[in-house]
Design a protein around this motif. Structure first.
Motif, short mmCIF file in Angstrom:
data_model
loop_
_atom_site.label_atom_id
_atom_site.label_comp_id
_atom_site.label_asym_id
_atom_site.label_seq_id
_atom_site.Cartn_x
_atom_site.Cartn_y
_atom_site.Cartn_z
N GLN A 1 -10.10 0.04 -11.24
CA GLN A 1 -9.27 -0.77 -10.36
C GLN A 1 -9.34 -0.21 -8.95
O GLN A 1 -9.17 1.00 -8.75
CB GLN A 1 -7.82 -0.70 -10.87
N ALA A 2 -9.58 -1.07 -7.96
CA ALA A 2 -9.55 -0.62 -6.57
C ALA A 2 -8.11 -0.46 -6.12
O ALA A 2 -7.21 -1.15 -6.62
CB ALA A 2 -10.27 -1.63 -5.68
N ALA A 3 -7.88 0.47 -5.19
CA ALA A 3 -6.53 0.70 -4.67
C ALA A 3 -6.66 1.32 -3.29
O ALA A 3 -7.75 1.72 -2.88
CB ALA A 3 -5.74 1.62 -5.59
N GLN A 4 -5.54 1.34 -2.57
CA GLN A 4 -5.55 1.91 -1.22
C GLN A 4 -4.33 2.79 -1.02
O GLN A 4 -3.29 2.57 -1.61
CB GLN A 4 -5.56 0.79 -0.18
N VAL A 5 -4.47 3.77 -0.15
CA VAL A 5 -3.36 4.63 0.22
C VAL A 5 -3.49 4.87 1.73
O VAL A 5 -4.61 4.90 2.26
CB VAL A 5 -3.36 5.94 -0.60
N SER A 6 -2.36 5.00 2.42
CA SER A 6 -2.46 5.19 3.86
C SER A 6 -1.64 6.39 4.31
O SER A 6 -0.66 6.78 3.66
CB SER A 6 -2.02 3.93 4.60
N ALA A 7 -2.08 7.00 5.41
CA ALA A 7 -1.42 8.18 5.97
C ALA A 7 -1.88 8.36 7.41
O ALA A 7 -2.99 7.93 7.76
CB ALA A 7 -1.77 9.42 5.16
N MET B 1 0.84 -1.20 0.00
CA MET B 1 0.00 0.00 0.00
C MET B 1 0.88 1.25 0.00
O MET B 1 1.89 1.30 0.69
CB MET B 1 -0.88 0.00 1.25
N ARG B 2 0.48 2.23 -0.79
CA ARG B 2 1.26 3.47 -0.81
C ARG B 2 1.10 4.21 0.51
O ARG B 2 0.02 4.24 1.10
CB ARG B 2 0.78 4.36 -1.96
N GLN B 3 2.18 4.84 0.97
CA GLN B 3 2.17 5.61 2.21
C GLN B 3 2.42 7.07 1.88
O GLN B 3 3.18 7.37 0.97
CB GLN B 3 3.30 5.15 3.14
N CYS B 4 1.78 7.96 2.63
CA CYS B 4 2.13 9.37 2.53
C CYS B 4 1.87 10.03 3.88
O CYS B 4 1.53 9.34 4.84
CB CYS B 4 1.35 10.05 1.40
N ASP B 5 2.05 11.34 3.96
CA ASP B 5 1.87 12.02 5.25
C ASP B 5 0.41 12.40 5.50
O ASP B 5 -0.08 12.32 6.61
CB ASP B 5 2.72 13.29 5.29
N VAL B 6 -0.26 12.85 4.46
CA VAL B 6 -1.65 13.27 4.63
C VAL B 6 -2.43 12.97 3.35
O VAL B 6 -1.92 13.18 2.25
CB VAL B 6 -1.77 14.77 5.03
N ASP C 1 -9.58 3.17 10.02
CA ASP C 1 -8.64 3.64 11.04
C ASP C 1 -7.21 3.50 10.58
O ASP C 1 -6.83 2.56 9.92
CB ASP C 1 -8.82 2.81 12.33
N GLY C 2 -6.45 4.49 10.95
CA GLY C 2 -5.01 4.29 10.78
C GLY C 2 -4.22 5.23 9.89
O GLY C 2 -3.11 5.42 10.16
N PHE C 3 -4.57 5.85 8.80
CA PHE C 3 -5.83 5.72 8.08
C PHE C 3 -5.56 5.02 6.76
O PHE C 3 -4.52 5.27 6.14
CB PHE C 3 -6.43 7.11 7.79
N CYS C 4 -6.46 4.17 6.38
CA CYS C 4 -6.36 3.52 5.08
C CYS C 4 -7.57 3.96 4.25
O CYS C 4 -8.71 3.76 4.66
CB CYS C 4 -6.36 2.00 5.27
N VAL C 5 -7.30 4.59 3.14
CA VAL C 5 -8.38 5.07 2.27
C VAL C 5 -8.44 4.18 1.02
O VAL C 5 -7.45 4.02 0.31
CB VAL C 5 -8.15 6.55 1.87
N SER C 6 -9.61 3.60 0.80
CA SER C 6 -9.83 2.73 -0.36
C SER C 6 -10.60 3.50 -1.42
O SER C 6 -11.54 4.21 -1.11
CB SER C 6 -10.64 1.49 0.04
N ALA D 1 -1.76 -4.65 -1.72
CA ALA D 1 -2.89 -4.61 -0.79
C ALA D 1 -3.45 -6.01 -0.57
O ALA D 1 -3.83 -6.37 0.53
CB ALA D 1 -3.97 -3.69 -1.34
N ARG D 2 -3.46 -6.82 -1.67
CA ARG D 2 -4.03 -8.15 -1.53
C ARG D 2 -3.16 -9.01 -0.60
O ARG D 2 -3.66 -9.70 0.26
CB ARG D 2 -4.16 -8.82 -2.91
N ASP D 3 -1.85 -8.88 -0.73
CA ASP D 3 -0.96 -9.62 0.14
C ASP D 3 -1.20 -9.25 1.60
O ASP D 3 -1.24 -10.10 2.47
CB ASP D 3 0.51 -9.32 -0.21
N ALA D 4 -1.39 -7.96 1.84
CA ALA D 4 -1.57 -7.50 3.21
C ALA D 4 -2.85 -8.05 3.80
O ALA D 4 -2.95 -8.32 5.00
CB ALA D 4 -1.59 -5.97 3.24
N ALA D 5 -3.87 -8.24 2.95
CA ALA D 5 -5.17 -8.70 3.44
C ALA D 5 -5.15 -10.19 3.74
O ALA D 5 -5.96 -10.69 4.51
CB ALA D 5 -6.25 -8.38 2.41
#
Lengths: 103, 464
Positions: free
Chosen positions: B100-106, B1-6, B89-94, B459-463
């Motif tokens: 294509q579905a994707a997620q990013v977290s911050a 999953m991609r990570q960023c600050d905000v 929570d955390g936050f993970c935005v789907s 993301a699939r691996d993480a799930a």
């Protein structure tokens, strides 16, 4: 139901695309917002409600009301969130006569 | 999953300003927006459209290019065409983008989800050809479309803006059917002192009214018993004004009696909301920075309470300063030093609101519609049915779903929620706060199995 357009287009887009709506070919501006382009082409009724069969057309044009739902490639989607592409085949949701899909 | 600050959700004035300010402070920003191009609804498609019809739309529109220019920079990843359907929570935005579905977290999220038109349930409001005034604006801005025979129904400055733009484009509306009364304006005058601090807004309003008078656009004020008539599509607006019944033929109707915060995303993460009696809607509870009871979740712009584009831009910057400080990129002193002029600016920008709220109140008939009027457009539930559920003991909107599916259609209550709360509150004698609102859960927008199956491998691996 296609009637004379109640909308005036300020400028004619040079690039055109053929989109099929309910089996009828329409000449629409390539890349335009699909809901807006269908309205400009005189399409008023995008779908009929599942509850009563009442006709509906676009209401909010910003992805919130879901009144402009159409069916493309077997998926029901919001026309206002899509762009015109050449060869797009659009039908009213669950009304395609020749879709062959199980109901 | 991609990570960023905000993660900033929404690329309107608040979201763009928040993203630019956060990037200025050295933060990595993911800016997610549903539309193919930045601008939100107020500056919709401004980069492409300003040159085509900036004259009709005016400077208040074209100046949005300053904001779209400010987000084209290092540090901001603008994910256009990204439809957000879950914030966890955390936050993970789907989200879904290009099928294509994707997620990013911050660690921080700024929700800048803007406004929705206040629902205006009137007889006939579901007929094809009836749209929100905002939809009329979107057609003109993005697609250069003008309704040849339109009636504008409701109240508020947006109605005058649209009418003035239609006049400039050479297709004036057939008529304005306005619901505010002379008494509303008299009541509003006691807020005129405050409004004068926001005098450019007042001057613009008066200029638009003068434009309509010169074009001889008929204006009917104090309209009541408004209905839209037509066989399968809108053909006329019927109403009473000046003591007489009237009918105006048309083929397009634009409805507007104010806008309300789009609270779906904020509610889905548990941000508390409170009824605002002056604006007749629920507002999320936020502090001066846009911070909420949910740590790490900030709100900015009209989604945090209606203020308009300028206030939204300022609020976006203020929220981003706080986020930058919490992430250690700014000292508290530096944060406060930069926020001070923004807070003074916001105070001037909001000075007009009490005057506008009093002068253009929502249309009473649409706040408590007649029994036969549909309130839930999706599931076709009438006001009378909602009142009937209250008689059977239904006390809140979530129970209403079980009684008759109101709020369970594809729009997920966006265009019936406030009406259902108001009808139940009226019937039970409880306040809107006691009555509550629909519980909003993900997915916030539809997502297909195919889009989920196409979710990227990380993301699939993480799930698993």
């Amino acid at each position: 139901m296609k009637t004379a357009s109640p909308f005036l287009e300020l400028e004619a887009a040079p690039a055109r695309a053929t989109v099929w709506f309910d089996g009828e070919p329409l000449d629409l501006p390539q890349g335009a917002n699909l809901a807006a382009a269908l309205l400009a082409a005189g399409v008023a009724v995008f779908r009929h409600t599942p509850a009563s069969g009442a006709p509906r057309g676009p209401f909010c044009l910003m992805g919130a009301c879901f009144d402009c739902l159409v069916e493309i490639d077997g998926v029901v989607r919001q026309a206002c969130m899509l762009e015109v592409e050449d060869g797009l085949r659009v039908t009213r949701p669950h009304e395609a006569e020749d879709s062959g899909a199980p109901v | 999953m991609r990570q960023c600050d905000v993660i900033v959700v929404g690329a309107g004035p608040a979201g763009m300003a928040a993203a630019a300010t956060a990037a200025d402070a050295g933060l990595q920003v993911a800016l997610l927006d549903e539309q193919p191009r930045a601008g939100g609804q107020i500056y919709r498609d401004v980069d492409r459209v300003a040159a085509l019809r900036g004259g009709i739309l005016g400077k208040d529109y074209t100046e949005g290019r300053a904001l779209t220019a400010a987000i084209r920079r290092d540090g901001i990843e603008h994910l256009d065409g990204a439809v957000v359907w879950a914030i966890e929570d955390g936050f993970c935005v789907s989200y879904t983008r290009a099928g294509q579905a994707a997620q990013v977290s911050a660690p921080k999220v700024i929700l800048a989800t803007g406004a929705l038109e206040r629902p205006m349930p009137l007889p006939g409001w579901t007929l094809p050809g009836v749209m929100t005034a905002g939809a009329g604006q979107i057609l003109l801005k993005q697609s250069g479309l003008l309704a040849r025979r339109a009636v504008l129904v409701g109240t508020g400055p947006l109605l005058y803006l649209i009418a003035a733009q239609m006049v400039r484009a050479g297709t004036p509306p057939v008529a304005l059917v306005e619901t505010q009364t002379r008494a509303d304006l008299m009541r509003a005058n006691r807020h005129l002192g405050g409004a004068l601090r926001g005098w450019p807004y007042l001057a613009k309003g008066l200029a638009m009214l003068a434009e309509l008078m010169r074009a001889r656009v008929p204006r009917y004020t104090g309209a009541t018993t408004i209905a839209i008539a037509g066989d399968g599509r809108a053909e006329a607006v019927t109403f009473r004004s000046g003591g007489k019944p009237r009918t105006v033929a048309c083929d397009t109707v634009f409805l507007h009696h104010g806008v309300v915060p789009n609270t779906q995303a904020a509610r889905s993460v548990g941000v508390p909301h409170r009824w605002d009696a002056a604006q007749h809607c629920f507002n999320p509870v936020v502090d001066a920075w846009g911070g909420t009871a949910v740590a790490g979740v900030f709100l900015a712009g009209d989604g945090a309470g209606i203020g308009g584009a300028k206030v939204a831009e300022t609020a976006g910057r203020i929220a981003a300063l706080k986020v930058a400080e919490e992430l250690g990129r700014l000292s508290a002193d530096e944060r406060d030093r930069r926020a001070a002029p923004l807070n003074r600016l916001r105070s001037r920008q909001t000075a007009i609101r009490p005057f506008l709220d009093a002068a253009y109140p929502p249309f009473a008939e649409a706040l408590a519609p007649a029994d036969a009027t549909l309130v839930c457009r999706c599931e076709e539930v009438t006001a009378g049915e909602i009142r009937g559920y209250a008689k059977l003991g239904c006390i809140g909107p979530n129970q209403t779903k079980a009684f008759g599916r109101a709020g369970m259609g594809p729009c997920q209550g966006r265009y019936c929620g406030l009406t259902v709360t108001a009808l139940l509150a009226e019937a039970t004698g409880q306040t809107p706060d006691q009555t509550g609102y629909y519980r909003i859960r993900p997915p916030l927008k539809p997502v297909t199995l195919g889009e989920l199956a196409a979710m990227d491998d990380g993301a699939r691996d993480a799930a698993e």
